[in-house]
Design an enzyme around this catalytic site. Sequence first.
Site, PDB file in Angstrom:
ATOM      1  N   CYS A  70      -3.879  -1.527  19.906  1.00  0.00           N
ATOM      2  CA  CYS A  70      -3.045  -2.561  20.524  1.00  0.00           C
ATOM      3  C   CYS A  70      -2.916  -2.284  22.020  1.00  0.00           C
ATOM      4  O   CYS A  70      -2.670  -1.159  22.429  1.00  0.00           O
ATOM      5  CB  CYS A  70      -1.666  -2.595  19.883  1.00  0.00           C
ATOM      6  SG  CYS A  70      -0.589  -3.837  20.630  1.00  0.00           S
ATOM      7  N   CYS A  76       6.486  -2.488  -6.813  1.00  0.00           N
ATOM      8  CA  CYS A  76       7.790  -2.149  -7.376  1.00  0.00           C
ATOM      9  C   CYS A  76       7.657  -0.963  -8.320  1.00  0.00           C
ATOM     10  O   CYS A  76       6.578  -0.562  -8.711  1.00  0.00           O
ATOM     11  CB  CYS A  76       8.456  -3.354  -8.026  1.00  0.00           C
ATOM     12  SG  CYS A  76       8.142  -3.562  -9.776  1.00  0.00           S
ATOM     13  N   CYS A 120      17.023   3.738  -8.661  1.00  0.00           N
ATOM     14  CA  CYS A 120      16.823   5.104  -9.106  1.00  0.00           C
ATOM     15  C   CYS A 120      16.950   5.979  -7.881  1.00  0.00           C
ATOM     16  O   CYS A 120      15.983   6.547  -7.413  1.00  0.00           O
ATOM     17  CB  CYS A 120      15.448   5.252  -9.742  1.00  0.00           C
ATOM     18  SG  CYS A 120      15.171   6.882 -10.445  1.00  0.00           S
TER      19      CYS A 120
END
Lengths: 580, 157
Positions: free
Chosen positions: A229, A306, A340
Amino acid sequence: MDSEDDMHDANDVDSYEEDYYSGDAMYSDDDDDAGYEFLHNDSDDSDDVLISRQQKNFTILKEDDIRQRQEDDITRICSVLSVSRDSACMLLRRYNWNVSNVHEAWFANEDKVRKAVGLLDKTTYKPTKARELPCGICFESYLLDKISTAACGHPFCNTCWTAYISTSINDGPGCLTLRCPIPSCGAAVGVDMVNMLTSDEDKTKYQRYLLRSYIEDNRKTKWCPAPGCDCAIEFDLGSGSYDVTCHCSYSFCWNCTEEAHRPVDCETVSKWIMKNSAESENMNWILANSKPCPKCKRPIEKNQGCMHMTCNPPCKYEFCWLCLGQWSDHGERTGGFYACNRYESAKQEGAYDESERRREMAKNSLERYTHYYERWATNQSSRQKALADLHQMQTVHLAKLSEKQCQPETQLKFIIEAWLQIVECRRVLKWTYAYGYYLPEQELAKRQFFEYLQGEAEAGLERLHQCAEKELNTYLNEDGSQDEFNNFRTKLAGLTSVTRNYFENLVRALENGLADVDAHGASSKTSSSKNAAGTSKAKGTKGKGSIRGRTDDSTGWSCDQCTYMNSKNATSCQMCHNSR
Amino acid sequence: MQASRARLFKEYKEVQREKSADPDIQLVCDDSNIFKWTALIKGPSETPYEGGVFQLAFSVPEQYPLQPPQVRFLTKIFHPNVHFKTGEICLDILKNAWSPAWTLQSVCRAIIALMAHPEPDSPLNCDSGNLLRSGDVRGFQSMAKMYTRLAAMPKKG
Ligand SMILES: [Zn+2]
Ligand SMILES: [Zn+2]
Ligand SMILES: [Zn+2]
Ligand SMILES: [Zn+2]
Ligand SMILES: [Zn+2]
Ligand SMILES: [Zn+2]
Ligand SMILES: [Zn+2]
C-alpha cells in the site's frame, strides 16, 4: 492555507467506510429502507455520543495527494522567503517539513539557518577568469563547460559529480542532505544538481526519498503499514482514538502502527505481541487448524469462521472448537449460550484435563496463557476467513442471490453490513483476549464484569456469524420462499444490530477501564422493578436486562427472531422487541 | 576501475614530486599493485608517540575515490581508537564522513591528528579508552610511551 483545507474535504467523501461504529457509516446510503426501520427505533442516545467521538480525525493521502502537498509547502516557502525551490526543499527537510517552523527559524536568524542547511549566498562566490579548472575529485583539468559547481564554487568535472551524487543516492536517504565534496565546505547539493547531473533512474530514486522524507520526517504523518500500500495517513494529534483505516481497508493504530486494537491500549498490545513471540514455539500446535473430534477421534478441520463444529457423518457430533466440549453444554458455565470465554470456569470443570497436551502445558504454567492465546489467535483467523467471505459475497454471491431471490442488490445490503460487522467484531473480540490476559486476577469484580460483557458480545457474534455463514448458504443453493427469505433478512439485520450494541458496550467499558463495575455489580442483584424505574444510566439498560435472562436460562425463552435468551417473564424480546 | 587507477596514478606522481613537502609522511606505492600502499608516519611531538615511526597499510577499493581506502596500523600502537591486535582505525572520514576530495596523503594527516587528539568515546581499544575516560592521563601516557618505545622505535644495537 486554503488548499490544505480543501484537500481534507475532498478526502472526507471517500473515507466514510472507516467507522463501523459510527452508525451513519452503515446506513449512509438508504436510510429509508424498510428493513432497517427497527434498527433506528432500537438505537438509544448513546449512538449520538459515539458519532461525535468518532468524528474523523485523520486523512488518507494517496501518492498524488502527498506530492501535491509537498509541492504546495515548497511553493509557500519559496514565496515567503524568496528562495529557490531547491533551497525551499532543503529548508523544509531540515525542519521536518513543518512550514511554520521554517518561517520561525528563518526570520529569527537567517544566517544561522543558512549555515545549518548549507545554503550559501550566491554572491559570496567569485567566478573565475581561468579557461580550465582542475576537478577536485579526479584531479584532471577541464574546460569550464565540463565543470559544475554548487553554490560554493568548488569545481568538479561533470563525470565526477555524477558518480559522487549517484553513490550517495544509492547509499540511502542520506543523499537528501548531500554537501559539496570539499570536507570543510558544507555547501548543500540539492535537487537542482541532482536533476542536472544524474541518470533518470537516480532522479527517480531521489524523488522517492524526498517523498518518503515528507511522510517519515513529519510528526503528523505515517505510511500505511499494509504490504504493497502506498497511502499515508495524516493524523490530528491529540484527538482521541488512534485507530485509522486506510483506503486499502487495512486498519491500524496510528500510534504504534500495529493493527487496529481499540479498545485495548498500545502498551498492552506490545506486551502481548512480545509475549506471543516468546511463546511462539509452544503455541504452534494451537494454530494447527485440525483437531480430533472429541467423540470419534477422527481429525476435523476448521474451515469456517464460527466455533460451532459438526463432525462428519455418521458421527455428526456437535462440539465447540475452543474447548472441545459438547456444543449443547454451552451455557452459563462457559460464559453464555454461545460463548466460551471463561477461563476460570473451564479450569474448575476440569475441561482442560482431557488433553494430555494441555496437561503438559499446565506443568509449564502456560495453561492460562494458552487459554487467552488460543482465543486471540482463533478470532484472528476467524476474522481472516470472514474477510475472505465478505469479499466472496461482494464479488460473487450477492449477484447470484439477487437473481435467485429476484431482489435488487441494493436490497441485499444487509448481508454486506452483517459481514462488515463480523469482521470488525472479530477484531475487537480478539484484542479483548489480550486485555483479559493482563487484567489482574485479584480484581475479581472487574474480571467478572469484563468476562460478562465479553461473553455477551461473543455470544452475539457467534449467533451472527453462524447465521451469516450457514443460514445464508441455504438461500444461495436452493430457492427458499419469499417469506422465508424475508424472515432471514429480519433475523440477520436484527443480529447485526444486537451484536453491534453488545460490542459498543464492551468497547465503551474497556475504554473507561471498567469503571462502571460497581454500578453493574449492584444492578445485577437488584430487582427488575428498580431497573424499570429508569434511574440507572441509559447505556446500561440492555446489559442489565440480559443478565436477568442469563441467570435463569432454564426457564427463560429464546427469541425466534434473534435467538436472544429472554427472561421467562418478558413478554417481548428485549433485543428486537419481537413478541413471544 | 579506470577512474580509480587514473586518480591513484595522479596521487602517485604528486607524492613523487612533493617528496619533501611533508617530512612527517612517507607514502609508498606497492611495486606491483597500485591499489596497495604503505605509509610511514612520525608520531606527533608532545604526545606519547613522539619519536616513534608508525607504519600504515592502505588497501584501496576499485570505487576509490568515491569509497574510502581501508587503512590499518602495521605497527603496534596503544591508542583508544586503534584496535590493539588488528591495527584497525576508528575514524569517521574512513567511514561515513568520507569525501572523494580526500587523498591518501590527507588521510595520513588525519591519522596523525587522531594520534594527537584521541576520541575516548568511540574506543576500539577499551583499556586505553577507559584509562582516558577515567581521567588517568598519566597512566594512559606511560602505557602509550612504553609501546611506542617497544614497537615504533629503531632498536639500539
Ligand atoms: Zn573529475
Ligand atoms: Zn564547496
Ligand atoms: Zn493502506
Ligand atoms: Zn497502538
Ligand atoms: Zn466425530
Ligand atoms: Zn467451548
Ligand atoms: Zn429477539
